[in-house]
Design a protein around this motif. Structure first.
Motif, PDB file in Angstrom:
ATOM      1  N   ARG A   1       0.920  -1.201   0.086  1.00 35.72           N
ATOM      2  CA  ARG A   1      -0.110   0.122  -0.494  1.00 35.72           C
ATOM      3  C   ARG A   1       0.945   0.822   0.215  1.00 35.72           C
ATOM      4  NH1 ARG A   1      -4.117  -0.355   4.693  1.00 35.72           N
ATOM      5  NH2 ARG A   1      -1.898  -1.433   5.469  1.00 35.72           N
TER       6      ARG A   1
ATOM      7  N   THR B   1       5.698   5.752  -1.307  1.00 31.13           N
ATOM      8  CA  THR B   1       5.371   6.778   0.485  1.00 31.13           C
ATOM      9  C   THR B   1       6.581   6.669   1.032  1.00 31.13           C
ATOM     10  OG1 THR B   1       3.110   5.684   0.370  1.00 31.13           O
ATOM     11  CG2 THR B   1       4.408   7.496   2.269  1.00 31.13           C
TER      12      THR B   1
ATOM     13  N   ARG C   1      -0.221  15.088  -2.071  1.00 26.09           N
ATOM     14  CA  ARG C   1      -1.565  14.653  -1.543  1.00 26.09           C
ATOM     15  C   ARG C   1      -0.748  14.262   0.156  1.00 26.09           C
ATOM     16  NH1 ARG C   1      -1.718   8.962  -0.450  1.00 26.09           N
ATOM     17  NH2 ARG C   1      -3.893   9.510   0.292  1.00 26.09           N
TER      18      ARG C   1
ATOM     19  N   ALA D   1      -1.060  12.809   4.598  1.00 22.52           N
ATOM     20  CA  ALA D   1      -1.538  12.360   5.621  1.00 22.52           C
ATOM     21  C   ALA D   1      -0.830  12.787   6.784  1.00 22.52           C
ATOM     22  CB  ALA D   1      -1.821  11.299   5.746  1.00 22.52           C
TER      23      ALA D   1
ATOM     24  N   GLY E   1      -4.988  18.062  -1.124  1.00 25.49           N
ATOM     25  CA  GLY E   1      -5.005  16.348  -0.593  1.00 25.49           C
ATOM     26  C   GLY E   1      -4.751  16.268   0.827  1.00 25.49           C
TER      27      GLY E   1
ATOM     28  N   THR F   1      -4.965  15.074   4.335  1.00 22.85           N
ATOM     29  CA  THR F   1      -5.711  14.923   5.776  1.00 22.85           C
ATOM     30  C   THR F   1      -5.279  14.894   7.121  1.00 22.85           C
ATOM     31  OG1 THR F   1      -5.388  12.769   5.442  1.00 22.85           O
ATOM     32  CG2 THR F   1      -7.323  13.460   4.348  1.00 22.85           C
TER      33      THR F   1
ATOM     34  N   SER G   1      -4.315   5.499   4.396  1.00 28.74           N
ATOM     35  CA  SER G   1      -4.325   5.224   3.281  1.00 28.74           C
ATOM     36  C   SER G   1      -5.346   6.329   2.422  1.00 28.74           C
ATOM     37  CB  SER G   1      -4.396   3.765   3.414  1.00 28.74           C
ATOM     38  OG  SER G   1      -5.362   3.327   3.887  1.00 28.74           O
ATOM     39  N   GLU G   2      -5.307   5.027   1.353  1.00 29.33           N
ATOM     40  CA  GLU G   2      -6.831   5.892   0.088  1.00 29.33           C
ATOM     41  C   GLU G   2      -7.662   4.866   1.312  1.00 29.33           C
ATOM     42  OE1 GLU G   2      -6.676   7.191  -2.213  1.00 29.33           O
ATOM     43  OE2 GLU G   2      -4.387   7.998  -3.072  1.00 29.33           O
ATOM     44  N   ASP G   3      -7.727   3.983   1.616  1.00 29.04           N
ATOM     45  CA  ASP G   3      -9.603   3.752   2.121  1.00 29.04           C
ATOM     46  C   ASP G   3      -9.934   4.578   3.006  1.00 29.04           C
ATOM     47  OD1 ASP G   3      -9.372   1.391   0.641  1.00 29.04           O
ATOM     48  OD2 ASP G   3      -8.161   0.530   2.476  1.00 29.04           O
TER      49      ASP G   3
ATOM     50  N   ALA H   1      -9.617   7.959   2.739  1.00 30.16           N
ATOM     51  CA  ALA H   1      -9.054   9.468   2.024  1.00 30.16           C
ATOM     52  C   ALA H   1      -9.621  10.190   2.348  1.00 30.16           C
ATOM     53  CB  ALA H   1      -8.719   8.864   0.352  1.00 30.16           C
ATOM     54  N   TYR H   2     -11.348   9.755   2.469  1.00 35.85           N
ATOM     55  CA  TYR H   2     -12.631  11.073   2.970  1.00 35.85           C
ATOM     56  C   TYR H   2     -12.775  11.288   3.971  1.00 35.85           C
ATOM     57  CZ  TYR H   2     -17.058  12.738   2.103  1.00 35.85           C
ATOM     58  OH  TYR H   2     -17.902  13.609   1.207  1.00 35.85           O
TER      59      TYR H   2
ATOM     60  N   THR I   1     -11.563  13.275   7.150  1.00 34.30           N
ATOM     61  CA  THR I   1      -9.835  14.662   7.536  1.00 34.30           C
ATOM     62  C   THR I   1     -11.101  15.759   8.989  1.00 34.30           C
ATOM     63  OG1 THR I   1      -8.788  16.159   7.104  1.00 34.30           O
ATOM     64  CG2 THR I   1     -10.771  16.577   6.829  1.00 34.30           C
TER      65      THR I   1
END
Length: 270
Positions: A2, A6, A156, A158, A199, A201, A250-252, A254-255, A257
């Motif tokens: 994953r 990175t 992007r 996190a 982008g 989070t 992770s992308e999982d 991403a929504y 924040t």
């Protein structure tokens, strides 16, 4: 994997949840810069860990933090993940021993029915309050400030900040700890709002009882009492917490924040 390609930066990486998080990112293909004030422990734990770069660092020192991020900039020019796991629950050994002794008195009082009222606010010195705030709150600010240009350069990213269940409930303890951990939540929400257009989070974890060396410094009976307050009556492993961090980065995740997630066995419900 994953997190192939990175670049991650993890503070408090020499032990406990920070170490578990650094190992988890490395296992998923990331290059992990692991920062910790304990040089010996950091070198020992990072020895032979693929993709891991140990960085001795006092996060309460803003110039040192800037220098550490400058190294990441020189090496890669970008950063994908920042994890602020470093923190303390007391400013020095004597304060920790006092806290443990008071907790034991309170626990024994509950068992015997004899009242005991801990006195923490009046006994905390300016220096003790400042020291914990410098590590737990200022440290998060220093790393986030220094990392932000690199996160933006990545396109992007996190950020995951470690707070505590003590920031979400009324807990009798020296006020520097819940105050510092509550400050982390405020910084998390501000950064989440500011950095979302890029982008990036920003979320927080507020763990409860996690089986770390720091947690195990308390008396076994008192630990059992704490765990007994939770609907899920066990400690979490550092690896469980690390998996939550990986989800948020992770992308999982991403929504998500500006959120505070409390892996606390149900001690905190909201």
């Amino acid at each position: 994997m994953r997190f192939a390609d990175t670049i991650a930066f993890v503070t408090g990486a020499a032990s406990g949840m920070g170490l578990a998080t650094a190992r988890a990112f490395a296992a998923e293909g990331a290059v992990v810069y692991g920062a910790d004030i304990s040089t010996e422990a950091l070198d020992r734990e990072f020895s032979g860990l693929p993709g891991a770069v140990p960085l001795p660092l006092d996060i309460a020192d803003s110039a040192a933090v800037d220098a550490a991020m400058a190294r990441v900039a020189a090496d890669h020019g970008r950063l994908g993940v920042l994890v602020n796991a470093a923190g303390v629950n007391a400013p020095h050994r004597a304060a920790l021993e006092m806290l443990n002794a008071e907790n034991e008195k309170s626990f024994q009082a509950m068992k015997t029915g004899v009242p005991h009222h801990s006195v923490f606010i009046e006994s905390v010195s300016d220096d003790d309050f400042d020291r914990v705030m410098k590590i737990n709150a200022y440290g998060v600010f220093y790393t986030t400030r220094a990392a932000t240009p690199l996160l933006k350069a990545n396109g992007r990213g996190a950020v995951v900040n470690f707070s505590s269940a003590a920031a979400l409930m009324g807990v009798t303890m020296p006020p520097y700890y819940p105050a510092s951990k509550a400050a982390v939540l405020g910084m998390t929400r501000e950064a989440a709002a500011e950095l979302a257009p890029f982008g990036i989070t920003v979320n927080a974890l507020a763990p409860g009882a996690v089986d770390t060396p720091l947690f195990r410094q308390s008396d076994d009976d008192f630990i059992d009492f704490l765990i007994g307050m939770q609907p899920i009556r066990r400690t979490a492993s550092p690896d469980e917490i690390a998996r939550t961090v990986l989800f948020l980065a992770s992308e999982d995740g991403a929504y998500y924040t500006g959120q505070t997630i409390s892996p606390s066995g149900g001690l905190v419900m909201h």
